[in-house]
Design a protein around this motif. Structure first.
Motif, PDB file in Angstrom:
ATOM      1  N   LEU A   1     -18.783 -11.738 -47.192  1.00 19.62           N
ATOM      2  CA  LEU A   1     -19.487 -10.579 -46.604  1.00 19.62           C
ATOM      3  C   LEU A   1     -18.516  -9.726 -45.790  1.00 19.62           C
ATOM      4  CD1 LEU A   1     -22.937 -12.012 -45.387  1.00 19.62           C
ATOM      5  CD2 LEU A   1     -22.475 -10.647 -47.429  1.00 19.62           C
ATOM      6  N   ALA A   2     -17.659 -10.376 -45.025  1.00 18.10           N
ATOM      7  CA  ALA A   2     -16.718  -9.633 -44.171  1.00 18.10           C
ATOM      8  C   ALA A   2     -15.736  -8.829 -45.023  1.00 18.10           C
ATOM      9  CB  ALA A   2     -15.964 -10.604 -43.264  1.00 18.10           C
ATOM     10  N   LEU A   3     -15.192  -9.448 -46.042  1.00 19.53           N
ATOM     11  CA  LEU A   3     -14.182  -8.760 -46.856  1.00 19.53           C
ATOM     12  C   LEU A   3     -14.790  -7.566 -47.592  1.00 19.53           C
ATOM     13  CD1 LEU A   3     -11.322  -8.603 -47.924  1.00 19.53           C
ATOM     14  CD2 LEU A   3     -11.850 -10.371 -49.597  1.00 19.53           C
ATOM     15  N   MET A   4     -15.946  -7.776 -48.195  1.00 24.95           N
ATOM     16  CA  MET A   4     -16.573  -6.672 -48.945  1.00 24.95           C
ATOM     17  C   MET A   4     -17.022  -5.555 -48.004  1.00 24.95           C
ATOM     18  SD  MET A   4     -16.144  -7.667 -51.903  1.00 24.95           S
ATOM     19  CE  MET A   4     -15.291  -9.187 -52.173  1.00 24.95           C
ATOM     20  N   ALA A   5     -17.566  -5.936 -46.845  1.00 24.31           N
ATOM     21  CA  ALA A   5     -18.011  -4.913 -45.882  1.00 24.31           C
ATOM     22  C   ALA A   5     -16.813  -4.117 -45.384  1.00 24.31           C
ATOM     23  CB  ALA A   5     -18.748  -5.572 -44.716  1.00 24.31           C
ATOM     24  N   ALA A   6     -15.678  -4.796 -45.219  1.00 27.93           N
ATOM     25  CA  ALA A   6     -14.481  -4.112 -44.730  1.00 27.93           C
ATOM     26  C   ALA A   6     -13.972  -3.107 -45.762  1.00 27.93           C
ATOM     27  CB  ALA A   6     -13.398  -5.134 -44.397  1.00 27.93           C
ATOM     28  N   VAL A   7     -13.942  -3.528 -47.025  1.00 29.90           N
ATOM     29  CA  VAL A   7     -13.428  -2.629 -48.070  1.00 29.90           C
ATOM     30  C   VAL A   7     -14.391  -1.460 -48.266  1.00 29.90           C
ATOM     31  CG1 VAL A   7     -12.831  -2.416 -50.517  1.00 29.90           C
ATOM     32  CG2 VAL A   7     -12.148  -4.460 -49.254  1.00 29.90           C
ATOM     33  N   ALA A   8     -15.668  -1.775 -48.477  1.00 26.70           N
ATOM     34  CA  ALA A   8     -16.644  -0.713 -48.790  1.00 26.70           C
ATOM     35  C   ALA A   8     -16.998   0.110 -47.554  1.00 26.70           C
ATOM     36  CB  ALA A   8     -17.903  -1.333 -49.402  1.00 26.70           C
ATOM     37  N   GLY A   9     -16.756  -0.457 -46.368  1.00 25.06           N
ATOM     38  CA  GLY A   9     -17.071   0.287 -45.139  1.00 25.06           C
ATOM     39  C   GLY A   9     -15.867   1.038 -44.595  1.00 25.06           C
ATOM     40  N   GLY A  10     -14.693   0.870 -45.227  1.00 22.00           N
ATOM     41  CA  GLY A  10     -13.502   1.581 -44.762  1.00 22.00           C
ATOM     42  C   GLY A  10     -13.058   1.125 -43.390  1.00 22.00           C
ATOM     43  N   ALA A  11     -13.023  -0.186 -43.190  1.00 24.57           N
ATOM     44  CA  ALA A  11     -12.611  -0.715 -41.883  1.00 24.57           C
ATOM     45  C   ALA A  11     -11.089  -0.651 -41.734  1.00 24.57           C
ATOM     46  CB  ALA A  11     -13.089  -2.156 -41.744  1.00 24.57           C
ATOM     47  N   GLU A  12     -10.646  -0.622 -40.494  1.00 27.28           N
ATOM     48  CA  GLU A  12      -9.203  -0.589 -40.222  1.00 27.28           C
ATOM     49  C   GLU A  12      -8.587  -1.980 -40.370  1.00 27.28           C
ATOM     50  OE1 GLU A  12     -11.197   1.801 -38.590  1.00 27.28           O
ATOM     51  OE2 GLU A  12     -10.085   3.101 -39.950  1.00 27.28           O
ATOM     52  N   ALA A  13      -9.391  -3.025 -40.206  1.00 24.53           N
ATOM     53  CA  ALA A  13      -8.871  -4.397 -40.341  1.00 24.53           C
ATOM     54  C   ALA A  13     -10.024  -5.363 -40.594  1.00 24.53           C
ATOM     55  CB  ALA A  13      -8.121  -4.803 -39.077  1.00 24.53           C
ATOM     56  N   VAL A  14      -9.682  -6.534 -41.109  1.00 24.18           N
ATOM     57  CA  VAL A  14     -10.703  -7.557 -41.364  1.00 24.18           C
ATOM     58  C   VAL A  14     -10.153  -8.917 -40.935  1.00 24.18           C
ATOM     59  CG1 VAL A  14      -9.998  -7.799 -43.807  1.00 24.18           C
ATOM     60  CG2 VAL A  14     -12.260  -8.573 -43.109  1.00 24.18           C
TER      61      VAL A  14
END
Ligand code: F6P
Length: 323
Positions: free
Chosen positions: A177-190
């Protein structure tokens, strides 16, 4: 006497479980089965707490989160005595097959039923998406969409005040969940349970984003990571200036209760139907999931208690996208 089947939901509820219950009840009815629902997962089997589930009893639930049957992580069913009680109750009630909708822990229960000679089929359902035998499990898509909506909102408020948000998502000890949310949410880091994160290096990444002129810093943190969002925020406060003012948002159970997305409704409906179809053909001891887009049955022996590897190649993609 007509053929009798029981359906139950076990473990953490996942959006789409109701759609799966509906699919089992209606497919079962169409195939001539009398369908029952067990209350509160395996506890319902142990207590013989079953209620009839006709096609009309499952109307209006396709679009709802949670589970109309109730769920539990049954301690009793984990004991040999509890399982023997459940099997005796099922025999007494004339129930000869079971469909278990649930995640990793729950499918160990399905496997236990199957090893005891009972016709049991699992349906892959958990927001964590940590089950071998299904590329995606019922509920994960909805949970991700909830996380994305939260991230989008946090970006708006974060950009207004120049803040970094450590957003903690569920997933137990699996970082999907964290990895996909980071990629699709455009996060600066995960931050994941699967990789080691040096908090100082992470602070450096956020500081670099600040120095590049980013208006916000979004860090998605898996709840199972070695340092959770609160611990990281404390570390930054005490040791590192990341440029941004730092806030923590823990999404928690909000990710579980939503209306299932199109994807989860379709997946649940296909898997519920397929589970009944397997039992009709006299096949059981398998988990119904989706592999490369197709409904697939995987022996429970290859599923129960097994760890699903996370595709860490997406980390590179995430890193490039944060420029
Ligand atoms: O397995 C689903 C899940 O939501 C995990 O992501 C989380 O760690 C856990 O359940 C929370 O469990 P509980 O609802 O018992 O607090």
């Amino acid at each position: 006497m007509s053929k009798r089947i029981v359906v139950l939901t076990s473990g953490g509820d996942a959006p789409g479980m109701n759609a799966a219950i509906r699919a089992v009840a209606r497919a079962g009815h169409a195939a001539g089965w009398e369908v029952f629902g067990a209350r509160n997962g395996f506890d319902g089997l142990v207590k013989g707490d079953l209620r009839p589930l006709g096609p009309r009893d499952v109307g209006g639930i396709l679009q709802t989160g949670g589970t109309i049957l109730g769920s539990a992580r049954s301690k009793r069913f984990r004991t040999p005595e509890g399982r023997a009680e459940a099997l005796a109750k099922l025999e007494h009630l004339g129930v000869t097959a079971a469909v278990v909708i649930g995640g990793n822990g729950s499918q160990q229960g399905t496997y236990a039923l199957s090893k005891a000679g009972f016709a049991a089929v699992g349906i892959a359902s958990t927001i964590d998406n940590d089950l071998v035998g299904s590329d995606l499990t019922i509920g994960a898509d909805t949970a991700l969409n909830v996380a994305l909506e939260a991230i989008d909102r946090l970006k708006a408020t974060g950009s207004s005040l120049g803040r970094a948000f450590l957003v903690e998502v569920m997933g137990r000890d699996y970082g999907y969940l964290a990895l996909m949310a980071a990629v699709a949410g455009g996060a600066e880091a995960v931050v994941l349970p699967e990789t080691d994160t040096d908090p100082d290096a992470l602070a450096g990444e956020i500081r670099a984003a600040f120095d590049r002129g980013k208006p916000h810093g979004i860090v998605v943190v898996a709840e199972g990571a070695k340092m959770n969002a609160e611990a990281l925020a404390r570390h930054f406060k005490e040791h590192k200036d990341v440029g941004f003012d730092v806030r923590v948002t823990i999404l928690g159970h909000v990710q579980r209760g939503g209306r299932p997305t199109y994807y989860d409704r379709m997946l649940a409906t296909r898997l519920g139907f397929a589970a009944v179809d397997r039992l009709e053909r006299g096949e059981h001891g398998v988990l119904m999931g989706v592999l490369r887009g197709e409904v697939a049955a995987t022996p429970l022996s290859e599923v129960a208690g097994k760890a699903k590897p996370l595709d860490l190649s997406l980390l590179k993609l995430a890193g490039v996208m944060t420029r």
